[in-house]
Design an enzyme around this catalytic site. Structure first.
Site, mmCIF file in Angstrom:
data_model
loop_
_atom_site.group_PDB
_atom_site.id
_atom_site.type_symbol
_atom_site.label_atom_id
_atom_site.label_comp_id
_atom_site.label_asym_id
_atom_site.label_seq_id
_atom_site.Cartn_x
_atom_site.Cartn_y
_atom_site.Cartn_z
ATOM 1 N N HIS A 157 -56.026 23.408 13.616
ATOM 2 C CA HIS A 157 -55.984 24.868 13.594
ATOM 3 C C HIS A 157 -57.311 25.411 14.118
ATOM 4 C CE1 HIS A 157 -54.921 28.902 12.259
ATOM 5 N NE2 HIS A 157 -56.194 29.016 11.950
ATOM 6 N N ASP A 177 -47.330 35.238 3.201
ATOM 7 C CA ASP A 177 -48.494 35.312 4.091
ATOM 8 C C ASP A 177 -48.150 36.074 5.366
ATOM 9 O OD1 ASP A 177 -51.074 34.495 5.402
ATOM 10 O OD2 ASP A 177 -49.595 33.635 6.765
ATOM 11 N N ARG A 202 -52.801 43.094 6.687
ATOM 12 C CA ARG A 202 -54.274 43.019 6.771
ATOM 13 C C ARG A 202 -54.747 43.422 8.158
ATOM 14 N NH1 ARG A 202 -55.057 37.241 5.840
ATOM 15 N NH2 ARG A 202 -57.208 37.653 6.361
ATOM 16 N N SER A 213 -54.631 32.273 3.653
ATOM 17 C CA SER A 213 -53.609 32.533 4.669
ATOM 18 C C SER A 213 -53.391 31.287 5.537
ATOM 19 C CB SER A 213 -54.059 33.723 5.525
ATOM 20 O OG SER A 213 -53.307 33.827 6.694
ATOM 21 N N LYS A 215 -50.036 28.144 5.238
ATOM 22 C CA LYS A 215 -49.145 27.760 6.336
ATOM 23 C C LYS A 215 -49.306 26.281 6.676
ATOM 24 C CE LYS A 215 -50.808 31.132 8.823
ATOM 25 N NZ LYS A 215 -51.184 32.538 8.827
HETATM 26 N N1 URA Z 1 -55.339 33.366 10.981
HETATM 27 C C1 URA Z 1 -54.467 33.359 9.946
HETATM 28 O O1 URA Z 1 -53.436 32.707 10.000
HETATM 29 N N2 URA Z 1 -54.784 34.082 8.860
HETATM 30 C C2 URA Z 1 -55.912 34.810 8.764
HETATM 31 O O2 URA Z 1 -56.123 35.423 7.759
HETATM 32 C C3 URA Z 1 -56.806 34.806 9.855
HETATM 33 C C4 URA Z 1 -56.502 34.067 10.960
#
Ligand code: URA
Length: 448
Positions: free
Chosen positions: A82, A161, A168, A183, A187
């Site tokens: 990621h 999320d 957000r 967040s 995932k």
């Molecule tokens: N990427 C995400 O998936 N969540 C966040 O809060 C920031 C970047």
């Protein structure tokens, strides 16, 4: 559970316990807590923060709001990467096929571009026909068959999320380390991974520009992984200039194909190999980072990595012929050189201005539902520290029309600064963070 009570308590510096988080996120995902209350809570968290136990409880609550990929039956390790996001960051497109061909399954769940940063899904969708909306069932079958699936966050994964992140974004509460950590990890943990590698960007073009905040984010996510038995390693990499030369969706696919064919820019390859080595070691396919790097180099030079990309494209409905003929990718109508106005040293190629420039050309989003033009963007050949002469090309603008070319010129004018002398850019890879702690980055060659 009364959302107002929780907002008030958090606003006043209090704690929310695990059962309250679970109930809140369940009701929020079901549409029973309104966005205005979640927005108020997000702002309270932005200012007051969450302690470590609360971050873990929020992560679990968002993870449990949806389904998980069940991949225990695969014989090989399952590792994802990621990135916290940047400009020109096409690493996922090179890394996923490269790691998959070396024997680690890659269930890669990515996002779209928003703000000045690009998104892997938009890049992949520049390939004619490519579908990123895989169901969990289809992704599982693809992982079984070819060891890699490149997909978006499905409706089934962490729906709480998904809603909260969109909220957000609209309420200026993204830049909170507790909220970002929960967040991302909700995932990633839903992917059923045996390991995760994080590319945490720092520098002017990053979400969190300061190195210290990047390190805190990395440590928090490593701890959240450990809570779930998922080993996580993070590299801190520079985003004070774009990564590679191409910035813009189809242009980045073309550069990724070149990289998979052994002709990638040095900085892109260094970051890709560094992250890939971590993935292969975590996935049990290599016993050291040195060995992992050698295997990846062979996978590229033998053509197997490019063929794996072709297999993935074909499996996801895209035209695999783009790998042999990138001319099949969307092409911009206008293409113009951008020249140096004076002799000097390239003191800066500021990535935010480039990212905003791509949006001005039509290649990025200001709203989640904006359509992007995959063909537009820049190829920036000037690197910080280069000595240039007046009239030399610094970049090429790819645009839809003359107005786009003019917008591209303005963006490059803001981004690229020529001076008499220049400070050195940030180290491309600065730190490696593991459960054992933070270490200054040492290249693979210094490893035993
Ligand atoms: N990427 C995400 O998936 N969540 C966040 O809060 C920031 C970047």
């Amino acid at each position: 559970m009364e959302a107002r009570t929780l907002i008030e308590r958090k606003r006043n510096g209090g704690r929310i316990d695990a059962a309250e988080w679970r109930s809140l996120m369940k009701h929020y995902a079901a549409g029973e807590v309104p966005d205005y209350q979640m927005a108020a809570l997000a702002m309270a968290i932005y200012f007051v923060g969450l302690d470590r136990t609360e971050i873990g409880a929020l992560t679990d609550a968002m993870l449990e709001s949806g389904a998980m990929l069940q991949l225990d039956h695969l014989a090989v390790g399952r590792v994802d990467k990621h990135s916290t996001g940047g400009v020109g960051d096409k690493v996922s497109l090179v890394l996923a096929p490269l790691v998959a061909v070396c024997g680690v399954a890659v269930p890669m769940m990515s996002g779209r571009g928003l703000g000045h940063t690009g998104g892997t899904l938009d890049k992949l969708e520049a390939i004619p026909g490519f579908r990123t909306d895989l169901s969990l069932e289809r992704a599982t079958r693809q992982l079984e068959a070819i060891g890699c699936a490149l997909m978006g966050q499905t409706r089934e994964i962490a729906p709480a999320d998904r809603k909260l992140y969109a909220l957000r974004d609209a309420t200026a509460t993204v830049e909170s380390i507790p909220l970002i950590s929960a967040s991302i990890m909700s995932k990633k943990l839903a992917e059923g991974l045996t390991g995760l590698v994080l590319d945490v960007k720092y520098g002017s073009g990053a979400f969190l520009p300061e190195l210290e905040r990047g390190l805190t984010l990395a440590r928090t996510m490593i701890e959240l992984g450990a809570d779930h038995g998922c080993p996580v390693v993070a590299l801190l990499t520079a985003m004070d200039r774009p990564l590679g030369r191409a910035c813009g969706n189809a242009l980045e696919v073309e550069e990724s194909i070149a990289a998979l064919r052994g002709d990638g820019p040095a900085d892109l390859m260094d970051v890709t190999y560094a992250l890939g080595a971590e993935m292969l070691v975590l996935g049990g396919a290599a016993s050291s980072r040195n060995e992992a790097r050698r295997r990846m180099e062979v996978a590229i030079s033998s053509g197997r990595a490019a063929r794996k990309f072709q297999e993935i494209i074909e499996a996801q409905g895209g035209n695999p012929a783009v790998v042999d003929d990138p001319g099949l990718l969307p092409q911009a109508a206008e293409c113009e050189l951008y020249l140096a106005q004076r002799d000097g040293v390239v003191a800066q190629v500021e990535p935010r201005a480039i990212g905003r420039g791509i949006t001005a050309l039509g290649g990025g989003r200001t709203r989640v539902d904006d359509q992007v033009d995959p063909s537009v963007g820049f190829v920036i050949t000037a690197r910080p520290g280069d000595v240039v002469r007046a009239g030399e090309p610094l970049a090429t603008i790819f645009a839809r029309d003359a107005a786009g070319v003019a917008a591209g010129r303005r963006a490059l004018g803001e981004s690229i600064r020529l001076a008499d002398e220049a400070d050195p850019p940030l180290p491309l890879i600065s730190h490696r963070v593991t459960p054992a702690g933070v270490a200054v980055w040492a290249s693979e060659d210094e490893e035993p």
